[in-house]
Design a protein around this motif. Structure first.
Motif, short mmCIF file in Angstrom:
data_model
loop_
_atom_site.label_atom_id
_atom_site.label_comp_id
_atom_site.label_asym_id
_atom_site.label_seq_id
_atom_site.Cartn_x
_atom_site.Cartn_y
_atom_site.Cartn_z
N ASP A 65 0.81 -1.22 0.00
CA ASP A 65 0.00 0.00 0.00
C ASP A 65 0.84 1.27 0.00
OD1 ASP A 65 -2.41 -1.32 -0.08
OD2 ASP A 65 -2.62 -1.43 2.09
N THR A 66 1.99 1.25 0.70
CA THR A 66 2.83 2.45 0.75
C THR A 66 3.39 2.78 -0.62
OG1 THR A 66 3.42 2.04 3.07
CG2 THR A 66 4.88 3.48 1.80
N ALA A 67 3.92 1.77 -1.30
CA ALA A 67 4.45 1.99 -2.65
C ALA A 67 3.35 2.42 -3.61
CB ALA A 67 5.14 0.72 -3.16
N ALA A 68 2.17 1.81 -3.47
CA ALA A 68 1.05 2.15 -4.35
C ALA A 68 0.63 3.61 -4.16
CB ALA A 68 -0.12 1.21 -4.09
N THR A 69 0.54 4.05 -2.90
CA THR A 69 0.19 5.44 -2.62
C THR A 69 1.20 6.39 -3.23
OG1 THR A 69 -0.88 4.87 -0.52
CG2 THR A 69 -0.16 7.15 -0.79
N SER A 70 2.48 6.10 -3.05
CA SER A 70 3.53 6.96 -3.58
C SER A 70 3.46 7.06 -5.10
CB SER A 70 4.91 6.43 -3.16
OG SER A 70 5.04 6.41 -1.76
N GLU A 71 3.22 5.92 -5.75
CA GLU A 71 3.15 5.92 -7.21
C GLU A 71 1.95 6.71 -7.71
OE1 GLU A 71 4.06 2.84 -9.83
OE2 GLU A 71 5.06 1.58 -8.35
N VAL A 72 0.81 6.57 -7.06
CA VAL A 72 -0.38 7.29 -7.49
C VAL A 72 -0.16 8.81 -7.41
CG1 VAL A 72 -2.76 7.86 -6.86
CG2 VAL A 72 -2.07 5.48 -7.04
N VAL A 73 0.39 9.27 -6.28
CA VAL A 73 0.62 10.71 -6.11
C VAL A 73 1.65 11.22 -7.11
CG1 VAL A 73 1.43 12.48 -4.52
CG2 VAL A 73 -0.05 10.66 -3.69
N PHE A 74 2.75 10.47 -7.26
CA PHE A 74 3.80 10.88 -8.19
C PHE A 74 3.27 10.90 -9.63
CE2 PHE A 74 7.44 9.54 -10.96
CZ PHE A 74 8.11 10.76 -10.94
N ASN A 75 2.57 9.85 -10.02
CA ASN A 75 2.07 9.77 -11.39
C ASN A 75 1.02 10.84 -11.67
OD1 ASN A 75 3.70 7.61 -12.01
ND2 ASN A 75 2.16 6.07 -11.55
N LEU A 76 0.20 11.15 -10.68
CA LEU A 76 -0.80 12.20 -10.86
C LEU A 76 -0.16 13.53 -11.23
CD1 LEU A 76 -3.71 13.40 -10.52
CD2 LEU A 76 -3.10 13.79 -8.13
N CYS A 77 0.93 13.84 -10.54
CA CYS A 77 1.55 15.15 -10.71
C CYS A 77 2.62 15.19 -11.80
CB CYS A 77 2.18 15.60 -9.39
SG CYS A 77 0.98 15.83 -8.09
N ALA A 78 3.31 14.09 -12.01
CA ALA A 78 4.48 14.13 -12.89
C ALA A 78 4.35 13.28 -14.14
CB ALA A 78 5.72 13.68 -12.12
N GLY A 79 3.30 12.49 -14.25
CA GLY A 79 3.25 11.57 -15.38
C GLY A 79 2.18 11.86 -16.41
N ILE A 80 1.02 12.37 -15.95
CA ILE A 80 -0.11 12.55 -16.86
C ILE A 80 0.25 13.58 -17.92
CG2 ILE A 80 -2.50 13.30 -17.03
CD1 ILE A 80 -2.89 12.19 -14.20
#
Length: 284
Positions: free
Chosen positions: A40-55
């Motif tokens: 869950d920790t890695a998943a949370t980090s990825e979601v936040v990072f991808n939201l801001c830096a990937g889309i």
């Protein structure tokens, strides 16, 4: 053209007049891994990072309040999400055990301005200490009868937040829960989760470690910090995307790393570098 990958999934949340209210962000992996598999920790980090830096293309729903799951480890780590509290609702899911450490951690996040949703908590008395910090209660209508939902809602009649019915799959269910006083709705009747694609840049782990060390110096040298960040083009681009995302509205686009540091401030920069580092470390 850069290859795109699934970064996350988004499922809208609507009010009782069928108006868009918020969006829940869900973990998705190019390798079809689940949040439980990666943690869950890695998943949370990825979601936040991808939201801001990937889309690659921002749409209006990513400027809305985002409901995001976090793990108990993330909650008690003394860290906070590197985004403004008014942009996010932290979902406390049934996998989290409401221990004293978790309750105390939620209290600290609450004092920082973060809001919480109790998700699928099944009205277990052990969760009662968290009710005073909750702005939302999410009820999975597929696991309860209407009579059970009514009884639970009456039991918690003193709750001042909003009630959200999730997994709503038809108009009749929506109307039935609206009659019970539910104000928000989510489910296939309104919209299925939509996979969001974008690009993913992987900064150098060694460079991230060096930057994090500089960030945590007693009096960080912003000129040196800017120079070291600039030496990693992927990290520079990621931070520029983050600071120009809807989470950090600015009058004009930020194009220089030095201005990124000034816009975020050293505390948020520390959090972002730590989060990016955890994403990089957990990537397969």
């Amino acid at each position: 053209m850069a290859e795109t990958f699934p970064l996350l999934a988004a499922q809208p949340i609507y009010d009782n007049k069928n108006r868009f209210y918020a969006v829940e962000l869900l973990y998705r992996s190019a390798l079809n891994l689940t949040a439980e598999t990666v943690g869950d920790t890695a998943a949370t980090s990825e979601v936040v990072f991808n939201l801001c830096a990937g889309i690659t293309t921002q749409t209006e729903q990513y400027d809305a309040t985002a409901f995001i799951n976090v793990s108990s480890e993330f909650l008690v780590s003394q860290s906070f999400l590197p985004i403004e509290p008014d942009k996010v609702v932290i979902e406390l899911v049934e996998r989290i055990k409401p221990t004293r450490a978790v309750v105390n951690a939620v209290a600290r996040w609450y004092e920082k301005g973060f809001r919480f949703a109790l998700d699928d908590f099944e009205f277990d008395p052990a969760w009662e200490p968290l009710l005073k910090y909750a702005s939302y209660i999410k009820v999975d209508v597929s696991t309860l009868t209407l009579a059970q939902a009514k009884a639970f809602k009456q039991k918690l009649s003193g709750f001042k937040g909003k009630w959200l019915a999730e997994r709503v799959e038809d108009e009749a269910t929506k109307q039935a829960y609206e009659a019970l006083g539910f104000e928000l709705f989510q489910g296939y009747y309104f919209a299925k989760p939509t996979v969001v694609y974008g690009t993913r840049l992987e900064p150098s782990s060694l460079q991230l470690a060096k930057i994090l060390s500089l960030c945590f110096e007693k009096e960080p040298d912003l000129t040196e910090l800017s120079q070291v960040i600039s030496e990693d083009p992927k990290l520079s681009v990621s931070l520029l995307k983050i600071v120009n995302s809807p989470l950090y509205p600015t009058a004009s686009p930020i194009t220089r790393v030095k201005d990124v540091i000034m816009r975020l401030g050293i505390e948020k920069l520390r959090r972002w570098i730590a989060l990016i580092g955890s994403v990089t470390a957990s990537s397969p």
